[in-house]
Each structure stands twice: as structure tokens, then as C-alpha cells.
Design a protein around this motif. Sequence first.
Motif, PDB file in Angstrom:
ATOM      1  N   ASP A 153       0.866  -1.184   0.000  1.00  0.00           N
ATOM      2  CA  ASP A 153       0.000   0.000   0.000  1.00  0.00           C
ATOM      3  C   ASP A 153       0.900   1.230   0.000  1.00  0.00           C
ATOM      4  OD1 ASP A 153      -2.284   1.551   0.093  1.00  0.00           O
ATOM      5  OD2 ASP A 153      -3.144   0.522   1.836  1.00  0.00           O
ATOM      6  N   TYR A 155       2.086   4.310   2.278  1.00  0.00           N
ATOM      7  CA  TYR A 155       2.133   4.646   3.701  1.00  0.00           C
ATOM      8  C   TYR A 155       2.878   5.957   3.919  1.00  0.00           C
ATOM      9  CZ  TYR A 155       1.056  -0.346   4.387  1.00  0.00           C
ATOM     10  OH  TYR A 155       0.479  -1.591   4.359  1.00  0.00           O
ATOM     11  N   ARG A 169       2.915  -1.490  11.106  1.00  0.00           N
ATOM     12  CA  ARG A 169       1.985  -0.802  10.216  1.00  0.00           C
ATOM     13  C   ARG A 169       1.585  -1.701   9.048  1.00  0.00           C
ATOM     14  NH1 ARG A 169       2.164   4.731   9.364  1.00  0.00           N
ATOM     15  NH2 ARG A 169       0.726   4.359   7.621  1.00  0.00           N
ATOM     16  N   ASN A 172      -0.634  -4.564  10.429  1.00  0.00           N
ATOM     17  CA  ASN A 172      -1.962  -4.101  10.833  1.00  0.00           C
ATOM     18  C   ASN A 172      -2.847  -3.812   9.625  1.00  0.00           C
ATOM     19  OD1 ASN A 172      -1.404  -4.295  13.565  1.00  0.00           O
ATOM     20  ND2 ASN A 172      -0.716  -2.178  13.747  1.00  0.00           N
ATOM     21  N   ARG A 173      -2.234  -3.272   8.551  1.00  0.00           N
ATOM     22  CA  ARG A 173      -3.005  -3.028   7.322  1.00  0.00           C
ATOM     23  C   ARG A 173      -3.452  -4.366   6.723  1.00  0.00           C
ATOM     24  NH1 ARG A 173      -6.739  -0.984   4.968  1.00  0.00           N
ATOM     25  NH2 ARG A 173      -6.562  -0.252   2.825  1.00  0.00           N
ATOM     26  N   TYR A 174      -2.594  -5.349   6.777  1.00  0.00           N
ATOM     27  CA  TYR A 174      -2.937  -6.701   6.319  1.00  0.00           C
ATOM     28  C   TYR A 174      -4.138  -7.233   7.106  1.00  0.00           C
ATOM     29  CZ  TYR A 174      -2.685 -11.804   6.469  1.00  0.00           C
ATOM     30  OH  TYR A 174      -3.001 -13.141   6.466  1.00  0.00           O
ATOM     31  N   GLU A 176      -6.441  -5.549   8.622  1.00  0.00           N
ATOM     32  CA  GLU A 176      -7.635  -4.799   8.232  1.00  0.00           C
ATOM     33  C   GLU A 176      -8.251  -5.377   6.960  1.00  0.00           C
ATOM     34  OE1 GLU A 176      -6.501  -0.746   7.770  1.00  0.00           O
ATOM     35  OE2 GLU A 176      -6.086  -0.422   9.896  1.00  0.00           O
ATOM     36  N   GLU A 281      -5.135  -6.605  -2.130  1.00  0.00           N
ATOM     37  CA  GLU A 281      -6.537  -6.922  -1.857  1.00  0.00           C
ATOM     38  C   GLU A 281      -7.187  -7.729  -2.983  1.00  0.00           C
ATOM     39  OE1 GLU A 281     -10.652  -4.658  -0.425  1.00  0.00           O
ATOM     40  OE2 GLU A 281      -8.859  -3.500  -0.936  1.00  0.00           O
TER      41      GLU A 281
END
Length: 329
Positions: A153, A155, A169, A172-174, A176, A281
Motif C-alpha cells: 500500500d 504509507y 503498520r 496491521n493493514r494486512y 484490516e 486486496e
Amino acid sequence: MFKRLFIALTFIFVAFFGWFFLATRPVTYKSLPVTEFEIKSGWSIDRIGQELSNAKLIRSRAAFKITVVIMGISNKIQAGFFRLTPNMSITDIAKSLTHATVKQVRVTIPEGLRRQEIAQILDKAFKNVEGKTFSATEFISQTADKEGRLFPDTYDFDSKANTSTIIDRLENRYKEIITEVKVKETDQNRIIILASLLEREAATASEMPEIAGVIENRLGAKWPLQIDATIQYALSTLRCKKLDCDWWPKTLTKTDLQVKSPYNTYLNQGLPPKPISNPGEAAIKAASAPAKTTAWFYLHDLKGQIHFAGTIEEHNKNICTYLQKDCEN
């Protein structure tokens, strides 16, 4: 006399507001990259206006100063860093200057990279940061069991962010995305491995569901997957001893296909033991919901177009037609 004065004042009034309206508009309406703008402690409104003008973020220093006075925020503008664009009006810029942030480093991590490649991107992004605490060596060490879970992503990191904070970070995005896609915890490992294959096999996101369907067909029939990307992953894992390396060797020999590795999907049935890349995603969604397909084979032609086949005969014909090789005379 009063009439002339009234007309003159009206003209001045209209002219001023006409100028002010134009002067407070965005410099451009074109989509341009974000600029990191710094206000240093002790700068006056005039100095800030001058620096904004130099950065081509505003049309007029005078209009900026008038806007700040009208808004009553002269004493609310903070020293620090701001992310601004020429698409913003002077009013929007003035509001933004009341909420400073620490200096940030923007990093874009593409889909389908292995963790060593991510470490290279981060290392390059933080290279010139004074007092940096990020370490590519630490990143490699701390992510040994995190392949597939370092979400790709864009960041914005604190320039002083340490290695552990950056890894957190990404993880945590993973988490989500996994939650948004509604991947069950019991299925998570399998889906991420499959998604990691799709990232390396598909040229576009639209191809991913059917490629996932082909892989599922092969898994169900206990066919070897014969995915070149797994060989590439195995080879570079064995050969690359430094960060700056060819992590996805394009040309594979017959000897390469015999490499002894649990990731060799030519020699071993089933999925590789762990992810071979960090999927985005679209790949995770495709892995979660593979398309039902009668295809068992696929290839990309010389222009990158994908071709599916339901039989080995059809696949061999595609190899001859689209790759111009292994044609029978």
C-alpha cells in the motif's frame, strides 16, 4: 461629487473582490503530487506567504495574508510539516497550517513483492533521513516468518519510525484487509499462499479469479501446480546472499526446474508451504472466491494476453500459436 465618490468606491470594491476571488483560487486544478511543506519556528506570516509562493502552492502572498487575518488564525499557525497540493485554495491551505505534523516519509509498496524487495524500497525511502532508525537488516531479520502479511500500500511514516513500528503498520493493514474480505482464521494461511501465487502469475486483477480456479482444479486432482514463480522464489532464496539481488530470475533452465526445495511446485504436489510474495486486496479476494472454470492450463502470450485451455492438446496448441515454440512440423 458624492455620486462620483460612490462610483469610485464601488469600482474599487468590485475590483478588489474580483482580484481577491481570483487570487485565492487553487494554483491549478490538475492532479499533482503532494508537496511536503515546512514552517520553521519564528517564521512570520509574510515569510510563510513567501515560502508558499516559492513552492508554487498559492497565487498571491497578499491574498494569503489577508485570508489569514480574515480567518483570525494568525496565532494558530504552527511550526512543523504539512502535506499540501497546488489543487488547494488559499483558504484550505490556511486551515491546514493550523495542524502541523512531524516530518513524514511516503512509501509506496507494490503488490507481489517478497519481503527483501520491500526492505530495499524502505531502505531507499529512508536513505537520506537524518537520524533515521529504520534498518533494512533488522527488517529482514524481524520479518522472517511474515512473508505474505506485509501488506502492499502507500504509507506515510514518521521519519524517525523504527523498524518494528514500520513492520507493525504493514501487518496491521494486512489484518484490516483480511477482516474486510472476511477471511476465516482457519482459511487464512491457505488463502494467503494462493493469493501470493496469483500476484506473480496474473498480469491483471481481472485474470486472478480464473487463474485461482485453474489452481484449485489442479489441487483437487492432485496435479502438480508447475508454477514458475515458485521456482524463482526457491532459486533466489538459495542464491541471493545480499539485498541487492535479482529476486525473480526470468529465464529458467531444465536444471532450475529440478531444484530441491519445498517451494518447487514441479516436483511437489499442493501449495508451497508458505507465501512467495505479499499479495494485495484483489489477489486475496480472488483467492477467497476462485472462479469455477473448465480450464486446467493457462499462458500469457508475447503481448501479455492470457489464454486458458481445458486440455493438454489445446494448451500445446496455444504454446505454438502464441509463444511460437514447440510446434510440430
